[in-house]
Design an enzyme around this catalytic site. Structure first.
Site, PDB file in Angstrom:
ATOM      1  N   CYS A  64       0.837  -1.196   0.000  1.00 49.48           N
ATOM      2  CA  CYS A  64       0.000   0.000   0.000  1.00 49.48           C
ATOM      3  C   CYS A  64       0.875   1.250   0.000  1.00 49.48           C
ATOM      4  O   CYS A  64       1.908   1.298   0.671  1.00 49.48           O
ATOM      5  CB  CYS A  64      -0.913  -0.005   1.222  1.00 49.48           C
ATOM      6  SG  CYS A  64      -1.902   1.494   1.428  1.00 49.48           S
ATOM      7  N   CYS A 362       1.226  23.729   6.951  1.00 45.43           N
ATOM      8  CA  CYS A 362       1.429  22.323   6.593  1.00 45.43           C
ATOM      9  C   CYS A 362       2.668  22.161   5.722  1.00 45.43           C
ATOM     10  O   CYS A 362       2.863  21.106   5.105  1.00 45.43           O
ATOM     11  CB  CYS A 362       0.197  21.763   5.877  1.00 45.43           C
ATOM     12  SG  CYS A 362      -0.251  22.648   4.368  1.00 45.43           S
TER      13      CYS A 362
END
Length: 408
Positions: A64, A362
């Site tokens: 993943c 961020c």
């Protein structure tokens, strides 16, 4: 076969060896071998592992692409994310106290985007593999909340109903107070039969709201989010802090910086993550470029009890930043811009000189750039707090406390 020693982690979480060579899923200090392909090693063998190498807690980690750093100890990841902030500031000659990283716990992601592809026998749902369009089913993901963990049957049904065989659906699921808020993109154009089918899925899966390419299909109950003492209904797919833990942490930090300010400007306010909690003690001007988000903030404030006045304005702060005369009456300013930072608005803040600035970011690089502008204007960066809402990823958020030198 090429053998190298990993010197550090790069900004995307890959190991970096001299060259530089990028070696995924490796850690500083490890001796590794592999096949050289351009500036990367592939088919990697770990010859001498780091003491910080751990067994990945998720069985899907190797395939993943949702996580980059589950092979590293929590202490190493937290220290690395702090170092990203320290390094970004050092580039601009800024030294300050950078606190240890605060990390959200497992199973706390309340929002995630799943890929769903229709197949000959049904559908496949999961996350994309590393650097690939292949979809990897992740039935026991340890990132998302229990409420999101069971969305595969819904996403499969959505793909069977409305996905093209040529591409995957993007199914963004957000957990709210009254159920799941689902926004789908990349599907077939809506027509009468598809709309009826999707409405049935909304009811069958007891969704709070379902939208298809930004068009409302059904809303059983308002998909409300708790923000401070207010209840807000965000627009479909609107920005929301990734975890409740992260939202609470960032809010507490901003409140600490703002302190007893009586008048606050909240810039890039979104749906009110900071404006609404701050309104418990201060009058707030909330400014946001997206008119639907600012409308949701305003509606949440009007329905809440016990909050001071919140004025709202829809305004593109990149093209039309607040000017010094507009900022003059505020005791404090809060800003939480997107990754590109807020260079234009920061330039005006440097002229206006409000006594206190709480800067949420961020992106450590653009934060450091903007911090340098404020420092040149006479501000002191008192401290920075890294916050990791995206556990095991290469992302890091932060809050910085700025104060004019003469107000300390």
């Amino acid at each position: 076969m090429t053998t190298v020693t990993i010197e550090r982690l790069g900004q995307q979480g890959d190991g970096v060896a001299p060259g530089p060579l990028f070696v995924p899923l490796t850690l500083p200090g490890e001796i590794v071998s592999g096949t050289l392909e351009g500036d990367a090693l592939v088919d990697i063998s770990i010859e001498a592992p780091s003491s910080d190498r751990v067994k990945a807690p998720c069985s899907h980690f190797r395939s993943c692409g949702g996580c980059q750093l589950q092979h590293a100890s929590d202490d190493l990841v937290a220290a690395w994310k702090r170092d990203l902030v320290v390094t970004a500031l050092a580039v601009h000659g800024i030294e300050t106290e950078v606190h240890p990283t605060i990390t959200s716990p497992e199973k706390s992601r309340r929002r995630a985007t799943f890929a769903a592809r229709r197949t000959k026998k049904g559908a496949m749902v999961g996350f994309h593999a590393r650097k690939s369009d292949a979809i990897i089913p992740v039935p026991n993901c340890i990132l998302v909340t229990d409420g999101l963990a069971g969305v595969a049957p819904l996403a499969e049904a959505l793909a069977v109903a409305g996905a093209s065989r040529k591409g995957a659906l993007s199914v963004t699921v957000t957990e709210g107070l009254e159920g799941l808020d689902v926004a789908v993109a990349g599907g077939k154009p809506l027509d009468g039969p598809l709309r009826i089918l999707l409405a049935g899925l909304c009811e069958a899966h007891r969704l709070a709201r379902l939208t298809w390419e930004d068009e409302l299909i059904g809303m059983r109950v308002p998909p409300a989010q708790a923000i401070g003492n207010a209840s807000v209904i965000p627009p479909p797919g609107a920005f929301l802090q990734a975890t409740q833990h992260g939202q609470d942490t960032l809010t507490a930090l901003v409140q600490k910086i703002v302190g007893g300010a009586k008048s606050v400007a909240d810039l890039f306010a979104g749906c009110g993550t900071f404006a609404l909690p701050l309104a418990e003690k201060a009058e707030v001007l909330a400014v946001e470029g997206a008119s639907d988000m600012i409308a949701a903030l305003d509606a949440g404030w009007r329905q809440a009890q016990g909050l001071k006045r919140v004025r709202t304005e829809a305004r593109d702060l990149f093209r039309r930043p607040l000017l010094p005369d507009e900022l003059a009456r505020f005791d404090a300013v809060v800003l939480d811009p997107p990754r590109a930072g807020a260079a234009a608005q920061i330039a005006e803040l440097a002229k206006a000189k409000p006594p206190i600035i709480a800067h949420v970011s961020c992106n450590p690089q653009t934060f450091a750039r903007d911090a340098a502008t404020l420092q040149d204007a006479g501000y002191v960066l008192e401290w920075v707090q890294p916050v990791d809402q995206f556990r095991w990823s290469a992302h890091v958020e932060l809050v910085g406390s700025f104060r004019l030198a003469h107000t300390r």
